[in-house]
Write a protein that holds these residues in place. Structure first.
Motif, PDB file in Angstrom:
ATOM      1  N   ASP A  28       0.838  -1.216   0.000  1.00  0.00           N
ATOM      2  CA  ASP A  28       0.000   0.000   0.000  1.00  0.00           C
ATOM      3  C   ASP A  28       0.863   1.253   0.000  1.00  0.00           C
ATOM      4  OD1 ASP A  28      -2.055  -1.654   0.121  1.00  0.00           O
ATOM      5  OD2 ASP A  28      -2.762  -1.065   2.139  1.00  0.00           O
ATOM      6  N   LEU A  29       1.867   1.201   0.857  1.00  0.00           N
ATOM      7  CA  LEU A  29       2.742   2.356   0.995  1.00  0.00           C
ATOM      8  C   LEU A  29       3.610   2.505  -0.257  1.00  0.00           C
ATOM      9  CD1 LEU A  29       3.725   4.614   2.766  1.00  0.00           C
ATOM     10  CD2 LEU A  29       5.307   3.032   3.849  1.00  0.00           C
ATOM     11  N   GLN A  30       4.023   1.374  -0.824  1.00  0.00           N
ATOM     12  CA  GLN A  30       4.869   1.423  -2.012  1.00  0.00           C
ATOM     13  C   GLN A  30       4.198   2.225  -3.122  1.00  0.00           C
ATOM     14  OE1 GLN A  30       8.119   0.125  -2.206  1.00  0.00           O
ATOM     15  NE2 GLN A  30       8.036   1.512  -3.946  1.00  0.00           N
ATOM     16  N   ALA A 182       7.087   8.524  13.462  1.00  0.00           N
ATOM     17  CA  ALA A 182       6.840   9.412  12.313  1.00  0.00           C
ATOM     18  C   ALA A 182       6.299   8.577  11.149  1.00  0.00           C
ATOM     19  CB  ALA A 182       8.113  10.139  11.902  1.00  0.00           C
ATOM     20  N   PHE A 183       6.855   7.385  11.002  1.00  0.00           N
ATOM     21  CA  PHE A 183       6.413   6.467   9.965  1.00  0.00           C
ATOM     22  C   PHE A 183       4.948   6.093  10.172  1.00  0.00           C
ATOM     23  CE2 PHE A 183       7.140   2.698   7.234  1.00  0.00           C
ATOM     24  CZ  PHE A 183       7.856   3.343   6.246  1.00  0.00           C
ATOM     25  N   MET A 184       4.583   5.802  11.428  1.00  0.00           N
ATOM     26  CA  MET A 184       3.183   5.467  11.726  1.00  0.00           C
ATOM     27  C   MET A 184       2.279   6.673  11.484  1.00  0.00           C
ATOM     28  SD  MET A 184       3.206   2.712  14.814  1.00  0.00           S
ATOM     29  CE  MET A 184       4.028   3.694  16.042  1.00  0.00           C
ATOM     30  N   TYR A 186       2.789   8.957   9.351  1.00  0.00           N
ATOM     31  CA  TYR A 186       2.699   9.096   7.899  1.00  0.00           C
ATOM     32  C   TYR A 186       1.675   8.115   7.332  1.00  0.00           C
ATOM     33  CZ  TYR A 186       4.189   8.973   3.012  1.00  0.00           C
ATOM     34  OH  TYR A 186       4.222   9.001   1.647  1.00  0.00           O
ATOM     35  N   LEU A 187       1.720   6.870   7.835  1.00  0.00           N
ATOM     36  CA  LEU A 187       0.809   5.835   7.333  1.00  0.00           C
ATOM     37  C   LEU A 187      -0.654   6.168   7.590  1.00  0.00           C
ATOM     38  CD1 LEU A 187       2.622   2.482   8.152  1.00  0.00           C
ATOM     39  CD2 LEU A 187       2.371   3.659   5.968  1.00  0.00           C
ATOM     40  N   LYS A 188      -0.919   6.939   8.653  1.00  0.00           N
ATOM     41  CA  LYS A 188      -2.302   7.321   8.962  1.00  0.00           C
ATOM     42  C   LYS A 188      -2.907   8.153   7.845  1.00  0.00           C
ATOM     43  CE  LYS A 188      -2.001   7.353  13.917  1.00  0.00           C
ATOM     44  NZ  LYS A 188      -1.405   8.266  14.876  1.00  0.00           N
ATOM     45  N   ASP A 189      -2.081   8.933   7.162  1.00  0.00           N
ATOM     46  CA  ASP A 189      -2.633   9.768   6.091  1.00  0.00           C
ATOM     47  C   ASP A 189      -1.581  10.098   5.033  1.00  0.00           C
ATOM     48  OD1 ASP A 189      -4.071  11.374   4.485  1.00  0.00           O
ATOM     49  OD2 ASP A 189      -4.320  13.009   5.925  1.00  0.00           O
ATOM     50  N   PRO A 190      -1.151   9.075   4.288  1.00  0.00           N
ATOM     51  CA  PRO A 190      -0.086   9.332   3.307  1.00  0.00           C
ATOM     52  C   PRO A 190      -0.570  10.108   2.086  1.00  0.00           C
ATOM     53  CG  PRO A 190      -0.674   7.000   3.333  1.00  0.00           C
ATOM     54  CD  PRO A 190      -1.554   7.670   4.331  1.00  0.00           C
ATOM     55  N   VAL A 191      -1.888  10.347   1.997  1.00  0.00           N
ATOM     56  CA  VAL A 191      -2.398  11.046   0.824  1.00  0.00           C
ATOM     57  C   VAL A 191      -2.185  12.560   0.927  1.00  0.00           C
ATOM     58  CG1 VAL A 191      -4.442  11.496  -0.597  1.00  0.00           C
ATOM     59  CG2 VAL A 191      -4.058   9.212   0.346  1.00  0.00           C
ATOM     60  N   LYS A 285      28.451  -4.055   7.667  1.00  0.00           N
ATOM     61  CA  LYS A 285      28.273  -5.087   6.637  1.00  0.00           C
ATOM     62  C   LYS A 285      26.968  -4.775   5.917  1.00  0.00           C
ATOM     63  CE  LYS A 285      27.951  -8.553   9.198  1.00  0.00           C
ATOM     64  NZ  LYS A 285      27.850  -9.491  10.246  1.00  0.00           N
ATOM     65  N   PRO A 286      26.822  -5.241   4.664  1.00  0.00           N
ATOM     66  CA  PRO A 286      25.562  -4.972   3.969  1.00  0.00           C
ATOM     67  C   PRO A 286      24.363  -5.484   4.770  1.00  0.00           C
ATOM     68  CG  PRO A 286      27.201  -5.742   2.423  1.00  0.00           C
ATOM     69  CD  PRO A 286      27.808  -5.902   3.792  1.00  0.00           C
ATOM     70  N   GLY A 287      23.304  -4.698   4.795  1.00  0.00           N
ATOM     71  CA  GLY A 287      22.098  -5.056   5.540  1.00  0.00           C
ATOM     72  C   GLY A 287      20.952  -4.186   5.097  1.00  0.00           C
ATOM     73  N   MET A 288      19.931  -4.103   5.941  1.00  0.00           N
ATOM     74  CA  MET A 288      18.734  -3.347   5.559  1.00  0.00           C
ATOM     75  C   MET A 288      18.262  -2.515   6.750  1.00  0.00           C
ATOM     76  SD  MET A 288      15.735  -4.012   3.261  1.00  0.00           S
ATOM     77  CE  MET A 288      15.800  -5.752   3.070  1.00  0.00           C
ATOM     78  N   ILE A 289      17.884  -1.270   6.476  1.00  0.00           N
ATOM     79  CA  ILE A 289      17.330  -0.393   7.517  1.00  0.00           C
ATOM     80  C   ILE A 289      16.362   0.575   6.842  1.00  0.00           C
ATOM     81  CG2 ILE A 289      19.291   1.248   7.354  1.00  0.00           C
ATOM     82  CD1 ILE A 289      18.958   1.825  10.355  1.00  0.00           C
ATOM     83  N   HIS A 290      15.297   0.923   7.535  1.00  0.00           N
ATOM     84  CA  HIS A 290      14.336   1.920   7.044  1.00  0.00           C
ATOM     85  C   HIS A 290      13.984   1.793   5.555  1.00  0.00           C
ATOM     86  CE1 HIS A 290      15.818   4.280  10.743  1.00  0.00           C
ATOM     87  NE2 HIS A 290      14.692   3.668  11.024  1.00  0.00           N
ATOM     88  N   GLY A 291      13.778   0.547   5.115  1.00  0.00           N
ATOM     89  CA  GLY A 291      13.257   0.322   3.774  1.00  0.00           C
ATOM     90  C   GLY A 291      14.265   0.366   2.639  1.00  0.00           C
TER      91      GLY A 291
END
Ligand SMILES: *Cc1c(COP(=O)(O)O)cnc(C)c1O
Length: 406
Positions: A28-30, A182-184, A186-191, A285-291
């Protein structure tokens, strides 16, 4: 040199710089983030948008910021000549206004009503609240309660500028929790809202978009350096690396010039053990954070490790995906400066040039001082002075003043 480095050819359409970057979000967010990418790609080449942004950069921010020859410092060191790109002279006192203005304009053109972000030390919050006030947008800033207490002057600035400060009460009540909330929010009203990321990090298109808004730093500096010195190019570039926005802003204009040595300076804080530093490319090392994918300081389970630096703008366990790529292909040398070296540089630049640098920028100055001493005096070093040190002065004098006769 391989012209894969040419800034405009990177990232690919999915937001990858080599293996790094991309976007890892719920579907949805994507979709909503894809809308930002689409809007930005149109705006970026729109002559009206460019004219609007350039007008503000000139008359509001005060660009171009000068390139200055640090003559006293260079003479005292007795090696290479050091030049400073004076981003500290921008309105609000740092480079961050370059991208927050761009992000606020993108939000306006997408008919958003509000821009939101998290802030740690408050620098991104102040720059964003400033842009929101100017462009006429509401602004929500999420900030941990611990940081609110520590960085109270910036809280007052953001309030004076009309932003809503939303105190974050969960977990350790600092930056990481502020990002989560902040992410949450944002998700409440990303429009009707736009999440304005504060560096060249996060999911695509932010590493590209923030880089594009910052690359003016290097484009100006290239011309100014040639005018000032009569030399076509500096021999060395130096900038501090937190998320990586001020450094990529300087580096982008020079990536294809093989003769230019480029140094990104990470904070090694008080040591090389976990929790003592935030030197992501040096120890991560390579990894993943915040998308997004990047080098990451992480534990066995891939969770971000605790980080520390005297400069709160540098303590992020990840780093921009383009830096991760430039590290792998060895185009940029990633080096370190410690708390003590940064504080030393803070006082040297203050006392030898009359310029009080931000503690973040002091890391770049510290490395430039070390490098200059090893080079012939025919060589040149161009340093990005990303911000001014007024915000740090009280803390620095309280904690370190006794060592410097105060
Ligand atoms: C935030 C900040 C930084 C670090 O952020 P980058 O994205 O790595 O540039 C550096 N210098 C100053 C003055 C800052 O405010």
């Amino acid at each position: 040199m391989n012209d894969v480095l040419k800034a405009d050819l990177m990232p690919n359409k999915d937001g990858y710089f080599g293996n790094y970057g991309g976007s890892f979000l719920p579907p949805d967010l994507q979709k909503l983030i894809d809308d930002i990418t689409e809007a930005y790609l149109k705006l970026k080449d729109d002559p009206d948008f460019k004219a609007e942004l350039n007008y503000l950069l000139k008359y509001y921010v005060g660009r171009p910021s000068p390139v200055y020859f640090a003559k006293n410092l260079s003479k005292n060191i007795g090696g290479a000549n050091i030049y400073l790109k004076r981003e500290d002279l921008n309105h609000t006192g740092a480079h961050k206004i370059n991208h927050t203005l761009g992000e606020a304009l993108v939000a306006k053109h997408m008919c958003k009503k509000k821009i939101i972000a998290e802030t740690g030390a408050g620098q991104h919050g102040v720059a964003l609240a400033t842009a929101a006030a100017l462009i006429g947008l509401e602004c929500d800033i999420y900030m941990g309660e611990v940081d609110i207490e520590k960085e109270y002057p910036n809280v007052l600035r953001m309030k004076a500028l009309g932003a809503n400060i939303i105190p974050v009460k969960s977990g350790l009540r600092t930056l990481k929790e502020a990002v989560d909330e902040a992410f949450m929010g944002y998700l409440k009203d990303p429009v009707t809202q736009l999440y304005a990321i504060g560096s060249v990090v996060g999911p695509h298109p932010f590493p590209m978009m923030v880089r594009d808004f910052q690359k003016i730093v290097g484009e100006e500096a290239r011309v100014q350096f040639a005018e000032l010195t009569g030399k076509k190019l500096p021999d060395n570039l130096v900038a501090c690396v937190g998320g990586g926005s001020n450094s990529i802003g300087l580096f982008t204009a020079f990536l294809d010039d093989e003769s230019v040595n480029i140094y990104g300076v990470e904070p090694i804080g008080v040591g090389n053990k976990v929790g003592e530093h935030a030197a992501t490319l040096t120890f991560g090392k390579p990894g993943m954070i915040h998308g997004f994918k990047c080098y990451l300081l992480q534990d066995e389970a891939g969770q971000p490790s605790p980080v520390y630096s005297v400069a709160s703008g540098l303590d992020y366990p990840g780093v921009g995906p383009q830096h991760s790529y430039l590290f792998d292909i060895k185009r940029v040398n990633y080096v370190t400066a410690s708390d003590d070296e940064a504080v030393d540089a803070f006082f040297r630049l203050s006392r030898e040039e009359g310029i009080i640098p931000a503690l973040e920028s002091s890391h770049a100055v510290a490395y430039a001082i070390k490098l200059a001493g090893k080079l012939a005096n025919s060589k040149t070093i161009l340093v990005n002075l990303s911000g001014r040190g007024d915000k740090d002065i009280e803390f620095v004098i309280k904690k370190y003043g006794h060592k410097y006769g105060i």
